[in-house]
Design a protein around this motif. Structure first.
Motif, PDB file in Angstrom:
ATOM      1  N   ASN A 209      11.259   2.362  -2.128  1.00  0.00           N
ATOM      2  CA  ASN A 209      11.309   3.824  -2.059  1.00  0.00           C
ATOM      3  C   ASN A 209       9.885   4.376  -2.087  1.00  0.00           C
ATOM      4  O   ASN A 209       9.132   4.091  -3.011  1.00  0.00           O
ATOM      5  CB  ASN A 209      12.110   4.340  -3.275  1.00  0.00           C
ATOM      6  CG  ASN A 209      12.352   5.835  -3.216  1.00  0.00           C
ATOM      7  OD1 ASN A 209      12.047   6.476  -2.216  1.00  0.00           O
ATOM      8  ND2 ASN A 209      12.896   6.391  -4.287  1.00  0.00           N
ATOM      9  N   ASP A 232       4.196   7.834  -5.028  1.00  0.00           N
ATOM     10  CA  ASP A 232       4.817   6.977  -6.049  1.00  0.00           C
ATOM     11  C   ASP A 232       5.766   6.074  -5.285  1.00  0.00           C
ATOM     12  O   ASP A 232       6.665   6.570  -4.609  1.00  0.00           O
ATOM     13  CB  ASP A 232       5.592   7.872  -7.034  1.00  0.00           C
ATOM     14  CG  ASP A 232       6.824   7.190  -7.608  1.00  0.00           C
ATOM     15  OD1 ASP A 232       6.775   5.979  -7.875  1.00  0.00           O
ATOM     16  OD2 ASP A 232       7.843   7.895  -7.808  1.00  0.00           O
ATOM     17  N   GLY A 234       8.421   2.593  -5.346  1.00  0.00           N
ATOM     18  CA  GLY A 234       9.163   1.686  -6.212  1.00  0.00           C
ATOM     19  C   GLY A 234       9.893   0.647  -5.380  1.00  0.00           C
ATOM     20  O   GLY A 234      10.737   0.988  -4.551  1.00  0.00           O
TER      21      GLY A 234
HETATM   22  N1  SER Z   1      10.234   6.776  -8.614  1.00  0.00           N
HETATM   23  C1  SER Z   1      10.877   6.176  -7.490  1.00  0.00           C
HETATM   24  C2  SER Z   1      12.052   5.337  -7.864  1.00  0.00           C
HETATM   25  O1  SER Z   1      12.246   5.042  -9.004  1.00  0.00           O
HETATM   26  C3  SER Z   1       9.886   5.343  -6.715  1.00  0.00           C
HETATM   27  O2  SER Z   1       9.120   4.588  -7.581  1.00  0.00           O
HETATM   28  O3  SER Z   1      12.785   4.957  -6.985  1.00  0.00           O
END
Ligand code: SER
Length: 329
Positions: A209, A232, A234
């Protein structure tokens, strides 16, 4: 790159070699100022003050693997091959440095050259826009994906429920773009509109993501701009490992198999021997990891809050252990 450990190290060193500072995982227990969740649930969570511009980050670019624990799916664990309570989230973070273009370029380079995945089996989703938030479709992200070689027919627009990320309340947030792995038509519903986000089948697996974090969600639901445009990301380590190792379930990846081999040798009952054994192995492997890391971060069993969650997963694991004859555990 083949094992889970190689994937973890591969991502961290990839971003390190591109100017990101590698930082250790924060605790599963969020700091006192963070009342958003009981446990740390995302790699960005310990970094919130940096995104909000309230504190200086140790470097403008960071990379981490964050221990995370999510409570909402405890009862689902064991019933299928992908629900977990405890997992690791790999991420790269930019505080006011690169934005959509950099995030998309790095993700593309990593999946193509480091993970060496078949590009034709990767699809992406982009935020479709939301009048309530005052946002149109994320045309910039669509264009950037197309420019980097993603055919338009593999770019799917999804609504806020799927493609807008916030920590679950007020805080830094933004539209996101997700990378999906296509397991192939044989795993799909074969409907003409089957694509990431399909609710009829699980042909597509989300594994990374990319959040374009440029807003702060206020308590009244409105969005205000953050001081900088940030990134950000993930990547669920265990899910991405299942893609890398071409196994449909996280429990078949090398990390879990090592635990399950131990369970099989102790109990004499192998993963897959029966539906009950499969369920027991999954629960013992997931909850065993979860309880170990919770205790490691200082949680003790009790009747409330974090301690209650720990007690619940210990109790569930003990019940399952008994079903495969592990009475002494
Ligand atoms: N904060 C987003 C998630 O947890 C991407 O790191 O999916």
């Amino acid at each position: 790159m083949q094992t889970t450990a190689e994937l973890r190290e591969g991502l961290l060193s990839f971003f390190e070699s591109r100017g990101h500072l590698r930082r250790p995982s924060a605790s599963l227990i969020p700091p006192a100022w963070d009342r958003s969740t009981l446990f740390t649930t995302a790699g960005m969570q310990p970094l919130m003050p940096y995104f909000l511009g309230r504190e200086q980050p140790p470097a403008p670019l960071l990379t981490t693997t964050q221990k995370t624990f999510r409570t909402q799916d405890i009862d689902e664990v064991g019933l299928d091959g992908h629900h977990l309570t405890f997992f690791e989230m790999l991420g790269n973070f930019s505080f006011g440095q690169y934005f959509k273009e950099g995030a998309i370029a790095y993700a593309t380079e990593f999946v193509q050259e480091q993970m060496q995945l078949d590009w034709d089996r990767i699809w992406v989703t982009v935020h479709a826009g939301d009048p309530d938030l005052g946002l149109g479709p994320d045309e910039a992200a669509i264009e950037l994906w197309e420019k980097i070689g993603m055919p338009r027919e593999r770019v799917t627009l999804l609504p806020t429920s799927e493609n807008f990320w916030s920590v679950g309340g007020p805080g830094p947030c933004g539209p996101d773009s997700e990378l999906f792995w296509d397991w192939g038509e044989t795993f799909g519903c074969r409907q003409p509109d089957c694509a990431p986000g399909c609710t009829r089948c699980d042909r597509f697996l989300e594994f990374w993501n990319l959040v374009f974090m440029e807003y702060e969600l206020q308590a009244d639901g409105s969005l205000t701009p953050l001081p900088h445009q940030n990134v950000d990301t993930g990547m669920g380590l265990e899910r991405a490992a299942s893609v890398l190792q071409n196994v449909r379930s996280v429990y078949e990846t090398d990390g879990y198999q090592a635990i399950m081999d131990w369970i099989a040798s102790e109990s004499g009952v192998a993963y897959g021997d029966s539906d009950a054994a499969t369920k027991a192995h999954r629960i013992l492997a997931d909850h065993g990891r979860g309880m170990t890391f919770l205790v490691g971060d200082g949680v003790t069993p009790s009747n409330e809050g974090r301690g209650y969650v720990l007690r619940r997963i210990i109790r569930r694991a003990v019940q399952q252990a008994r079903t495969i004859g592990l009475d002494d555990l």
